[in-house]
Write an enzyme that holds these catalytic residues in place. Structure first.
Site: not given
Length: 218
Positions: A29, A46, A74, A76, A95, A97, A116, A157
């Site tokens: 999200n 969704g 969302s 979250e 965010h 995955h 770096y 996660h």
């Protein structure tokens, strides 16, 4: 349309996340905060990023109230709000995955300065303890761990990045996925050599002035 620019950018960068392989389906999200209006534009729950339009993007205030929106935000949204409250200088949260960053998170490891370019986050990417997605406990873990870093791994996660603008947060997510891949590959061969802390301080300082308006060194 209220916050039309921010809503369109959320749509645009949601598609970029898919194109860059930083998430799949409806995973992950992102949000953008308009601090002058006190409203956050966040991706809906969704809904595939390829199907989303500006009208699908949810507006919320930092108390969690929904404004001018027909969809659910969302799941979250809690940690987005918590991050904006904790970090007055940030206006965007991404965010993901992404595979390699999530692999590091599933090993319950921080991402050290194996390259770096970790400087996009700071001297490392810290790891927030696991909590169920969408819970106040996860939001608390995120804000307690991120401190002044621009990224945090979520145990088992994924990854969160923050920035002054959505471009900054997205660029950090892309670069850190690359570094996570390098780290996993290096671990498979031997013991990675970590860039010293004093060198990372120099790198982070250079990042603040490199390029036309600040950026990374190639």
């Amino acid at each position: 349309m209220l916050l039309s620019q921010e809503r369109n950018l959320v749509v645009e960068y949601g598609r970029k996340m898919l194109e860059a392989g930083l998430t799949t389906g409806t995973g992950g999200n992102l949000s953008i905060l308009n601090r002058s209006k006190g409203l956050m534009a966040i991706s809906p729950s969704g809904l595939n990023y390829l199907d989303a339009t500006a009208g699908d993007i949810v507006l919320m205030d930092l108390e969690g109230n929904i404004h001018d929106s027909k969809r659910k935000p969302s799941s979250e949204a809690g940690f987005h709000i918590a991050l904006y409250k904790k970090r007055p200088a940030i206006n965007a949260v991404v965010h993901t995955h992404s595979v390699y960053a999530t692999t590091v998170a599933c090993l319950n490891m921080e991402l050290p300065a194996v390259h770096y370019l970790v400087g996009f986050a700071g001297k490392k990417v810290p790891l927030a303890p696991y909590a169920t997605f969408g819970t106040p406990e996860l939001a608390e873990n995120v804000v307690n761990t991120i401190e002044d870093y621009n990224a945090v791994l979520l145990a088992n996660h994924g990854l969160i990045t923050v920035g002054q603008a959505i471009q900054n947060a997205f660029d950090a997510a892309e670069e850190l996925e690359l570094i996570a891949r390098i780290y996993i590959q290096a671990l498979s061969v031997g013991k990675p050599v970590i860039v010293p802390e004093d060198e990372m301080e120099r790198v982070i300082d250079k990042f603040s002035t490199y390029g036309q308006a600040g950026g990374k060194e190639d």
